[in-house]
Write a protein that holds these residues in place. Structure first.
Motif, mmCIF file in Angstrom:
data_model
loop_
_atom_site.group_PDB
_atom_site.id
_atom_site.type_symbol
_atom_site.label_atom_id
_atom_site.label_comp_id
_atom_site.label_asym_id
_atom_site.label_seq_id
_atom_site.Cartn_x
_atom_site.Cartn_y
_atom_site.Cartn_z
ATOM 1 N N GLN A 168 0.686 -1.106 0.051
ATOM 2 C CA GLN A 168 0.033 0.073 -0.101
ATOM 3 C C GLN A 168 0.803 1.236 0.110
ATOM 4 O O GLN A 168 0.736 2.383 -0.613
ATOM 5 C CB GLN A 168 -0.921 0.067 1.119
ATOM 6 N N ILE A 169 1.900 1.258 0.855
ATOM 7 C CA ILE A 169 2.718 2.349 0.792
ATOM 8 C C ILE A 169 3.251 2.429 -0.561
ATOM 9 O O ILE A 169 3.267 3.641 -1.068
ATOM 10 C CB ILE A 169 3.847 2.253 2.037
ATOM 11 N N ARG A 170 3.898 1.377 -1.150
ATOM 12 C CA ARG A 170 4.265 1.696 -2.521
ATOM 13 C C ARG A 170 3.374 2.173 -3.564
ATOM 14 O O ARG A 170 3.580 3.173 -4.216
ATOM 15 C CB ARG A 170 4.850 0.345 -3.157
ATOM 16 N N ARG A 171 2.049 1.614 -3.409
ATOM 17 C CA ARG A 171 0.962 2.171 -4.250
ATOM 18 C C ARG A 171 0.753 3.899 -4.124
ATOM 19 O O ARG A 171 0.555 4.564 -4.874
ATOM 20 C CB ARG A 171 -0.350 1.328 -4.166
ATOM 21 N N TYR A 172 1.010 4.198 -2.731
ATOM 22 C CA TYR A 172 0.625 5.566 -2.360
ATOM 23 C C TYR A 172 1.584 6.491 -3.090
ATOM 24 O O TYR A 172 1.454 7.610 -3.375
ATOM 25 C CB TYR A 172 0.730 5.782 -0.822
ATOM 26 N N LYS A 174 2.968 5.964 -5.796
ATOM 27 C CA LYS A 174 2.601 6.092 -7.207
ATOM 28 C C LYS A 174 1.346 6.994 -7.379
ATOM 29 O O LYS A 174 1.357 7.709 -8.440
ATOM 30 C CB LYS A 174 2.322 4.672 -8.042
ATOM 31 N N GLU A 175 0.318 6.896 -6.753
ATOM 32 C CA GLU A 175 -0.923 7.436 -6.769
ATOM 33 C C GLU A 175 -1.184 8.934 -6.027
ATOM 34 O O GLU A 175 -1.996 9.623 -6.545
ATOM 35 C CB GLU A 175 -2.117 6.412 -6.374
ATOM 36 N N GLY A 176 -0.091 9.118 -5.050
ATOM 37 C CA GLY A 176 -0.065 10.368 -4.366
ATOM 38 C C GLY A 176 1.331 10.711 -4.008
ATOM 39 O O GLY A 176 1.256 11.140 -3.108
ATOM 40 N N PRO A 177 1.933 10.910 -5.211
ATOM 41 C CA PRO A 177 3.326 11.202 -4.864
ATOM 42 C C PRO A 177 3.875 12.720 -4.400
ATOM 43 O O PRO A 177 4.585 13.024 -3.544
ATOM 44 C CB PRO A 177 3.938 11.315 -6.298
ATOM 45 N N GLU A 178 2.538 13.681 -4.475
ATOM 46 C CA GLU A 178 2.813 14.897 -3.843
ATOM 47 C C GLU A 178 2.727 14.819 -2.367
ATOM 48 O O GLU A 178 3.279 15.559 -1.796
ATOM 49 C CB GLU A 178 1.557 15.838 -4.385
ATOM 50 N N GLN A 179 1.819 13.992 -1.840
ATOM 51 C CA GLN A 179 1.582 13.903 -0.334
ATOM 52 C C GLN A 179 2.696 13.124 0.100
ATOM 53 O O GLN A 179 3.074 13.462 1.137
ATOM 54 C CB GLN A 179 0.259 13.259 -0.225
ATOM 55 N N MET A 180 3.220 12.100 -0.543
ATOM 56 C CA MET A 180 4.199 11.155 -0.029
ATOM 57 C C MET A 180 5.434 12.128 -0.077
ATOM 58 O O MET A 180 6.577 11.590 0.784
ATOM 59 C CB MET A 180 4.392 9.941 -1.061
ATOM 60 N N ALA A 181 5.810 12.876 -1.003
ATOM 61 C CA ALA A 181 6.884 13.728 -0.943
ATOM 62 C C ALA A 181 7.196 14.288 0.309
ATOM 63 O O ALA A 181 8.352 14.748 0.731
ATOM 64 C CB ALA A 181 7.248 14.698 -2.199
ATOM 65 N N LEU A 182 6.136 14.943 1.033
ATOM 66 C CA LEU A 182 6.425 15.496 2.473
ATOM 67 C C LEU A 182 6.782 14.601 3.320
ATOM 68 O O LEU A 182 7.535 15.109 4.282
ATOM 69 C CB LEU A 182 5.251 16.362 2.402
ATOM 70 N N ALA A 183 6.182 13.349 3.459
ATOM 71 C CA ALA A 183 6.667 12.508 4.544
ATOM 72 C C ALA A 183 8.061 12.261 4.699
ATOM 73 O O ALA A 183 8.586 11.924 3.596
ATOM 74 C CB ALA A 183 5.750 11.467 4.597
ATOM 75 N N GLN A 184 8.520 12.279 5.828
ATOM 76 C CA GLN A 184 10.049 12.054 5.885
ATOM 77 C C GLN A 184 10.266 10.556 6.537
ATOM 78 O O GLN A 184 11.372 9.818 6.169
ATOM 79 C CB GLN A 184 10.779 13.168 6.867
ATOM 80 N N LEU A 185 9.336 9.999 6.931
ATOM 81 C CA LEU A 185 9.103 8.525 7.538
ATOM 82 C C LEU A 185 7.699 7.947 7.193
ATOM 83 O O LEU A 185 6.764 8.656 7.067
ATOM 84 C CB LEU A 185 9.113 8.379 8.791
ATOM 85 N N PHE A 186 7.628 6.515 6.950
ATOM 86 C CA PHE A 186 6.520 5.817 6.827
ATOM 87 C C PHE A 186 6.824 4.681 7.586
ATOM 88 O O PHE A 186 7.846 4.092 7.816
ATOM 89 C CB PHE A 186 6.143 5.437 5.314
ATOM 90 N N GLY A 187 5.696 4.223 8.120
ATOM 91 C CA GLY A 187 5.682 2.863 9.064
ATOM 92 C C GLY A 187 4.576 2.029 8.776
ATOM 93 O O GLY A 187 3.657 2.392 8.123
ATOM 94 N N VAL A 188 5.005 0.668 8.828
ATOM 95 C CA VAL A 188 3.795 -0.374 8.871
ATOM 96 C C VAL A 188 3.958 -1.092 10.078
ATOM 97 O O VAL A 188 4.892 -1.354 10.558
ATOM 98 C CB VAL A 188 4.170 -1.165 7.461
ATOM 99 N N THR A 189 2.778 -1.424 10.465
ATOM 100 C CA THR A 189 2.549 -2.309 11.851
ATOM 101 C C THR A 189 1.326 -3.017 11.780
ATOM 102 O O THR A 189 0.218 -2.536 10.937
ATOM 103 C CB THR A 189 2.466 -1.330 12.927
#
Length: 189
Positions: A168-172, A174-189
């Motif tokens: 899902q993070i990988r898909r994000y 691709k589908e929302g790169p503008e939003q993901m460019a701001l994030a400095q970290l991502f996590g999965v749990t």
């Protein structure tokens, strides 16, 4: 023993822990309003207020609006993500009319945590255009209105939950790169 659903057993407890250590919860509807609906990338008024507060006498509301415009229009690429980091570290500049020169602008106070605002929101949806498919992050952690951490949660009962969350993070990206460019970290749990 029942393990529970994704939201009840993972997402909501993570939000609860964040609130217990000082993050302020913003529900989905308020977050949408504060960022100007789903295409908004940041909590605009929060960030503008913090830019003025962290740069007293150097950044007024109009300059804050221009800085936010520059910040949210960075390229949704790795170099754009690095530029976001430079903004967050106070390495980007704005012209100071009084001193007649470029001065660094602080988006965060890295030295004094109490000078920052901390928010957490659940089910943060983003779509660049009204006709685009929305993506929805389970949790977003914001500092001074900037979404710096995105978390995707999965129920412990899902055998391939971690793999699915990472997909899902990988898909994000691709589908929302503008939003993901701001994030400095991502996590999965």
């Amino acid at each position: 023993m029942t393990i529970g659903s994704e939201a009840r057993a993972v997402q909501h407890p993570m939000t609860k822990y964040a609130v217990e250590v000082g993050w302020t919860y913003i529900n989905r509807e308020d977050a949408l309003s504060l960022r100007g609906e789903e295409s908004g990338l940041v909590l605009t008024d929060t960030l503008a207020t913090q830019l003025e507060r962290l740069n007293p006498g150097r950044v007024n509301r109009a300059q804050a609006a221009e800085l936010i415009r520059r910040f949210t229009r960075l390229s949704p690429t790795l170099p754009g993500n690095f530029a976001v980091w430079e903004f967050l570290r106070g390495l980007k500049t704005t012209y100071d009319e009084v001193e007649k020169r470029e001065l660094n602008v602080r988006f965060l106070d890295v030295g004094e945590q109490g000078n920052n605002t901390f928010h957490v929101s659940e089910e943060w949806s983003y779509r660049e255009r009204p006709e685009a498919e929305a993506i929805r992050f389970d949790l977003v952690f914001l500092i001074n209105g900037i979404p710096v951490l995105v978390v995707e949660t999965k129920a412990a009962t899902k055998k391939e939950g971690m793999s699915e969350a990472l997909d899902q993070i990988r898909r994000y990206h691709k589908e929302g790169p503008e939003q993901m460019a701001l994030a400095q970290l991502f996590g999965v749990t």
